[in-house]
Design an enzyme around this catalytic site. Structure first.
Site, mmCIF file in Angstrom:
data_model
loop_
_atom_site.group_PDB
_atom_site.id
_atom_site.type_symbol
_atom_site.label_atom_id
_atom_site.label_comp_id
_atom_site.label_asym_id
_atom_site.label_seq_id
_atom_site.Cartn_x
_atom_site.Cartn_y
_atom_site.Cartn_z
ATOM 1 N N GLY A 18 -36.416 3.308 -31.856
ATOM 2 C CA GLY A 18 -36.129 2.912 -33.230
ATOM 3 C C GLY A 18 -35.741 1.453 -33.400
ATOM 4 N N THR A 20 -37.609 -1.161 -34.026
ATOM 5 C CA THR A 20 -38.279 -1.823 -35.147
ATOM 6 C C THR A 20 -37.645 -1.432 -36.468
ATOM 7 O OG1 THR A 20 -40.358 -1.946 -33.926
ATOM 8 C CG2 THR A 20 -40.489 -2.096 -36.331
ATOM 9 N N LYS A 41 -40.933 -11.209 -33.160
ATOM 10 C CA LYS A 41 -41.361 -10.295 -32.091
ATOM 11 C C LYS A 41 -42.061 -11.169 -31.055
ATOM 12 C CE LYS A 41 -42.229 -6.117 -30.374
ATOM 13 N NZ LYS A 41 -41.208 -5.088 -30.077
ATOM 14 N N GLY A 115 -36.815 -7.214 -29.107
ATOM 15 C CA GLY A 115 -37.346 -7.184 -27.754
ATOM 16 C C GLY A 115 -38.406 -6.115 -27.569
ATOM 17 N N GLY A 180 -30.699 4.512 -33.710
ATOM 18 C CA GLY A 180 -31.989 4.201 -34.310
ATOM 19 C C GLY A 180 -32.594 5.317 -35.120
ATOM 20 N N PRO A 210 -30.979 7.098 -40.620
ATOM 21 C CA PRO A 210 -31.443 8.485 -40.646
ATOM 22 C C PRO A 210 -32.878 8.628 -40.163
ATOM 23 C CG PRO A 210 -31.300 7.587 -42.872
ATOM 24 C CD PRO A 210 -30.691 6.575 -41.965
ATOM 25 N N GLY A 212 -36.612 9.460 -40.073
ATOM 26 C CA GLY A 212 -37.587 9.439 -41.161
ATOM 27 C C GLY A 212 -37.415 8.300 -42.142
#
Length: 231
Positions: A18, A20, A41, A115, A180, A210, A212
Site C-alpha cells: 500500500g 502508493t 518515483k 521507494g 497501508g 482503509p 479499498g
C-alpha cells in the site's frame, strides 16, 4: 535557490503493502493543509511504456505534481530488472541530486519519494538503497525522513521492528508509521496489532488507510485523506 524543503521517503516493511496509496494519502493530506507537494518515483518496475504506474496513481488520487525517473518492464527489484533489461540504472547518488534540486527549487513545500519494495531493496547496480538515498540527501543539506507503510495483520510486528532498527542503525529519522490497508472487519491479530504498532511508533503514528480507498473518486479520496493521515 531557496533553502531546501523537507523530503519524506515512503517505504514499507514489504512489497504490495500500500505504499502508493499511502503516498497519495500523504500528498492529499498535505495539500489540504495548503502545502505544495511533488511526488517522485525514482524507479518503477513491472510496467511497459505508456502504462499508468505508481506516480500516475498518486497524481490521479491527490492531484499533485509527480515525477518518474526510470521504468523497467519486469516486476522485480530494480537492480535485477535493470540488469535483465540491459538498462544502466542511475546511481542512488544521481537520484539524490535530482531530488535535492526539486527540494531547492522553491516550487514545493514537501517532496515525497516513493521507494520500491522495502527499505533495503537495491535501487542501482552498486547496491544503493532508499536508505542510502536519504543519507545522500542529508549530506547535501536536505532533511529527509521516513514514513513507513506497514501491514495490519499477522507478522507485521517483527517486520516493522526490523525496519525501525534498520533506520536507527543508519541514523535516519522516522516521520511515522502508517497502515497501508486496514480491513473493514479486522481479525484478532489486526485488532491487537494496531495497539502494538502505535507503541512501536513511539509517538510517531501517522494513521491507517482503509482497505479499498483507491476505489474512491479522487475528490472523495482527497477529502478523507486528512482524517486517515495526521502528520
Amino acid at each position: 535557490m531557496s533553502s531546501p524543503c523537507p523530503v519524506i521517503c515512503v517505504s514499507g516493511t514489504d512489497t504490495e503493502i500500500g505504499k502508493t496509496i499511502a503516498t497519495a494519502a500523504i500528498a492529499a493530506a498535505l495539500t489540504g493543509h495548503g502545502q505544495r507537494v511533488v511526488a517522485v518515483k525514482p524507479t518503477q518496475t513491472g510496467l511497459a511504456p505508456g502504462e499508468p504506474g505508481d506516480a500516475d496513481e498518486v497524481a490521479r488520487l491527490s492531484g499533485v505534481d509527480v515525477r518518474e525517473y526510470v521504468r523497467l518492464p519486469e516486476p522485480l527489484a530494480p537492480d535485477i530488472a535493470g540488469r535483465r533489461a540491459g538498462v544502466a540504472l542511475p546511481t542512488v547518488a544521481e537520484h539524490a541530486v535530482r531530488i535535492a534540486d526539486l527540494a531547492r527549487s522553491g516550487d514545493y513545500d514537501v517532496v515525497l519519494v516513493e521507494g520500491a519494495g522495502g527499505l533495503l531493496v537495491r535501487l542501482d547496480a552498486d547496491g544503493g538503497t532508499l536508505a542510502d538515498l536519504a543519507t545522500a540527501l542529508g549530506r547535501d543539506g536536505v532533511r529527509a525522513g521516513f514514513a513507513i507503510v506497514v501491514r495490519a495483520g499477522l507478522g507485521t510486528l517483527n517486520h516493522t521492528a526490523l525496519t525501525l532498527e534498520a533506520l536507527k542503525a543508519r541514523d535516519l529519522d522516522l516521520v511515522g508509521l502508517i497502515v497501508g490497508s486496514l480491513p473493514d472487519a479486522p481479525d484478532l491479530a489486526a485488532e491487537t496489532n494496531l495497539d502494538q504498532l502505535r507503541d512501536l511508533a513511539d509517538g510517531r503514528w501517522v494513521g491507517a488507510i482503509p482497505q479499498g480507498a483507491a476505489g474512491l473518486a479522487p475528490e472523495e479520496f482527497s477529502r478523507a485523506a486528512g482524517d486517515w493521515v495526521v502528520l
